[in-house]
Motif scaffolding. Sequence first.
Motif, PDB file in Angstrom:
ATOM      1  N   LYS A  31      23.712  49.957  61.800  1.00  0.00           N
ATOM      2  CA  LYS A  31      24.956  49.189  61.827  1.00  0.00           C
ATOM      3  C   LYS A  31      25.472  48.876  60.428  1.00  0.00           C
ATOM      4  CE  LYS A  31      24.619  46.775  66.233  1.00  0.00           C
ATOM      5  NZ  LYS A  31      24.481  45.450  66.872  1.00  0.00           N
ATOM      6  N   LYS A  32      24.596  48.523  59.505  1.00  0.00           N
ATOM      7  CA  LYS A  32      25.029  48.011  58.203  1.00  0.00           C
ATOM      8  C   LYS A  32      24.887  49.007  57.067  1.00  0.00           C
ATOM      9  CE  LYS A  32      24.230  43.227  59.339  1.00  0.00           C
ATOM     10  NZ  LYS A  32      23.576  41.984  59.024  1.00  0.00           N
ATOM     11  N   GLY A  33      23.852  49.809  57.073  1.00  0.00           N
ATOM     12  CA  GLY A  33      23.581  50.653  55.916  1.00  0.00           C
ATOM     13  C   GLY A  33      23.953  52.102  56.161  1.00  0.00           C
ATOM     14  N   THR A  34      24.144  52.823  55.074  1.00  0.00           N
ATOM     15  CA  THR A  34      24.460  54.243  55.177  1.00  0.00           C
ATOM     16  C   THR A  34      23.215  55.099  54.966  1.00  0.00           C
ATOM     17  OG1 THR A  34      25.013  54.340  52.840  1.00  0.00           O
ATOM     18  CG2 THR A  34      26.815  53.903  54.386  1.00  0.00           C
ATOM     19  N   VAL A  35      22.150  54.507  54.473  1.00  0.00           N
ATOM     20  CA  VAL A  35      20.933  55.269  54.194  1.00  0.00           C
ATOM     21  C   VAL A  35      20.336  55.819  55.488  1.00  0.00           C
ATOM     22  CG1 VAL A  35      18.599  55.141  53.249  1.00  0.00           C
ATOM     23  CG2 VAL A  35      20.476  53.944  52.112  1.00  0.00           C
ATOM     24  N   ALA A  36      20.277  55.001  56.521  1.00  0.00           N
ATOM     25  CA  ALA A  36      19.700  55.442  57.787  1.00  0.00           C
ATOM     26  C   ALA A  36      20.563  56.514  58.426  1.00  0.00           C
ATOM     27  CB  ALA A  36      19.527  54.264  58.736  1.00  0.00           C
ATOM     28  N   ILE A  37      21.892  56.354  58.330  1.00  0.00           N
ATOM     29  CA  ILE A  37      22.796  57.358  58.903  1.00  0.00           C
ATOM     30  C   ILE A  37      22.637  58.677  58.162  1.00  0.00           C
ATOM     31  CG2 ILE A  37      25.224  57.937  59.243  1.00  0.00           C
ATOM     32  CD1 ILE A  37      25.736  54.922  59.586  1.00  0.00           C
ATOM     33  N   GLU A  38      22.547  58.605  56.840  1.00  0.00           N
ATOM     34  CA  GLU A  38      22.375  59.819  56.044  1.00  0.00           C
ATOM     35  C   GLU A  38      21.054  60.503  56.368  1.00  0.00           C
ATOM     36  OE1 GLU A  38      22.031  61.029  51.344  1.00  0.00           O
ATOM     37  OE2 GLU A  38      23.037  59.161  51.901  1.00  0.00           O
ATOM     38  N   GLU A  39      19.997  59.731  56.544  1.00  0.00           N
ATOM     39  CA  GLU A  39      18.694  60.304  56.880  1.00  0.00           C
ATOM     40  C   GLU A  39      18.746  61.003  58.234  1.00  0.00           C
ATOM     41  OE1 GLU A  39      14.183  58.825  57.906  1.00  0.00           O
ATOM     42  OE2 GLU A  39      15.550  57.440  56.893  1.00  0.00           O
ATOM     43  N   ARG A  40      19.372  60.357  59.210  1.00  0.00           N
ATOM     44  CA  ARG A  40      19.522  60.975  60.537  1.00  0.00           C
ATOM     45  C   ARG A  40      20.308  62.271  60.449  1.00  0.00           C
ATOM     46  NH1 ARG A  40      18.187  58.554  65.771  1.00  0.00           N
ATOM     47  NH2 ARG A  40      16.809  56.893  65.132  1.00  0.00           N
ATOM     48  N   ALA A  41      21.397  62.265  59.671  1.00  0.00           N
ATOM     49  CA  ALA A  41      22.225  63.458  59.538  1.00  0.00           C
ATOM     50  C   ALA A  41      21.438  64.593  58.892  1.00  0.00           C
ATOM     51  CB  ALA A  41      23.472  63.142  58.723  1.00  0.00           C
ATOM     52  N   ARG A  42      20.616  64.269  57.917  1.00  0.00           N
ATOM     53  CA  ARG A  42      19.825  65.305  57.252  1.00  0.00           C
ATOM     54  C   ARG A  42      18.761  65.897  58.186  1.00  0.00           C
ATOM     55  NH1 ARG A  42      20.231  65.519  51.674  1.00  0.00           N
ATOM     56  NH2 ARG A  42      21.386  63.806  50.738  1.00  0.00           N
ATOM     57  N   THR A  43      18.006  65.019  58.852  1.00  0.00           N
ATOM     58  CA  THR A  43      16.886  65.516  59.658  1.00  0.00           C
ATOM     59  C   THR A  43      17.335  66.118  60.980  1.00  0.00           C
ATOM     60  OG1 THR A  43      16.542  63.319  60.587  1.00  0.00           O
ATOM     61  CG2 THR A  43      15.234  63.911  58.663  1.00  0.00           C
ATOM     62  N   ASP A  44      18.283  65.465  61.653  1.00  0.00           N
ATOM     63  CA  ASP A  44      18.667  65.932  62.981  1.00  0.00           C
ATOM     64  C   ASP A  44      19.721  67.034  62.948  1.00  0.00           C
ATOM     65  OD1 ASP A  44      16.918  64.062  63.899  1.00  0.00           O
ATOM     66  OD2 ASP A  44      18.449  62.611  64.523  1.00  0.00           O
ATOM     67  N   LEU A  45      20.663  66.936  62.014  1.00  0.00           N
ATOM     68  CA  LEU A  45      21.783  67.868  61.989  1.00  0.00           C
ATOM     69  C   LEU A  45      21.713  68.887  60.851  1.00  0.00           C
ATOM     70  CD1 LEU A  45      24.589  65.260  62.727  1.00  0.00           C
ATOM     71  CD2 LEU A  45      23.423  66.751  64.351  1.00  0.00           C
ATOM     72  N   GLY A  46      20.775  68.708  59.932  1.00  0.00           N
ATOM     73  CA  GLY A  46      20.628  69.657  58.830  1.00  0.00           C
ATOM     74  C   GLY A  46      21.759  69.574  57.810  1.00  0.00           C
ATOM     75  N   MET A  47      22.361  68.413  57.641  1.00  0.00           N
ATOM     76  CA  MET A  47      23.486  68.270  56.715  1.00  0.00           C
ATOM     77  C   MET A  47      22.992  68.158  55.275  1.00  0.00           C
ATOM     78  SD  MET A  47      25.980  65.823  58.906  1.00  0.00           S
ATOM     79  CE  MET A  47      27.454  66.316  58.064  1.00  0.00           C
ATOM     80  N   VAL A  48      23.882  68.546  54.346  1.00  0.00           N
ATOM     81  CA  VAL A  48      23.585  68.519  52.917  1.00  0.00           C
ATOM     82  C   VAL A  48      24.661  67.674  52.243  1.00  0.00           C
ATOM     83  CG1 VAL A  48      23.290  69.937  50.860  1.00  0.00           C
ATOM     84  CG2 VAL A  48      22.572  70.801  53.071  1.00  0.00           C
ATOM     85  N   GLY A  49      24.259  66.837  51.279  1.00  0.00           N
ATOM     86  CA  GLY A  49      25.203  65.976  50.580  1.00  0.00           C
ATOM     87  C   GLY A  49      26.002  66.720  49.523  1.00  0.00           C
ATOM     88  N   ARG A  50      27.037  66.048  48.994  1.00  0.00           N
ATOM     89  CA  ARG A  50      27.878  66.653  47.944  1.00  0.00           C
ATOM     90  C   ARG A  50      27.050  66.847  46.679  1.00  0.00           C
ATOM     91  NH1 ARG A  50      32.406  62.700  49.285  1.00  0.00           N
ATOM     92  NH2 ARG A  50      33.519  63.833  50.900  1.00  0.00           N
ATOM     93  N   GLY A  51      27.233  67.989  46.049  1.00  0.00           N
ATOM     94  CA  GLY A  51      26.546  68.268  44.802  1.00  0.00           C
ATOM     95  C   GLY A  51      25.085  68.669  44.985  1.00  0.00           C
TER      96      GLY A  51
END
Length: 119
Positions: free
Chosen positions: A61-81
């Motif tokens: 709900k509050k942080g972006t770290v958990a959302i980013e971790e989920r996106a990386r592990t579950d969806l295989g997403m890569v951040g900018r740069g």
Amino acid sequence: MKFLAAALVILLVLLQYRLWLGDGGMREVYRLRAEIEVQREQNSGLKERNRTLAAEVQDLKKGTVAIEERARTDLGMVGRGETFYQVVEPKAAVQPAPSPPREPDKDEPARVMQARAAN
């Protein structure tokens, strides 16, 4: 007097039987205490699980770290740069199975002689 003493002894034996072996006796009390202990252990495990889930909900709900971790592990997403590298283990080369030995034909010596004569 003997009758009263005998009656009291019989009454004492009956009460002791009920105390130790009857319904609601000590045996049942020990069994129920064991069940309560097992239930307490299960409850403590479930409470810990609930705390973990509540913390994860707060992070989502509050942080972006958990959302980013989920996106990386579950969806295989890569951040900018960032550069994505995938390591592929080499597979062992598959060797063809050796062919079974063939049986010689009856006419094989004649064919070999004809092939030699033609050369």
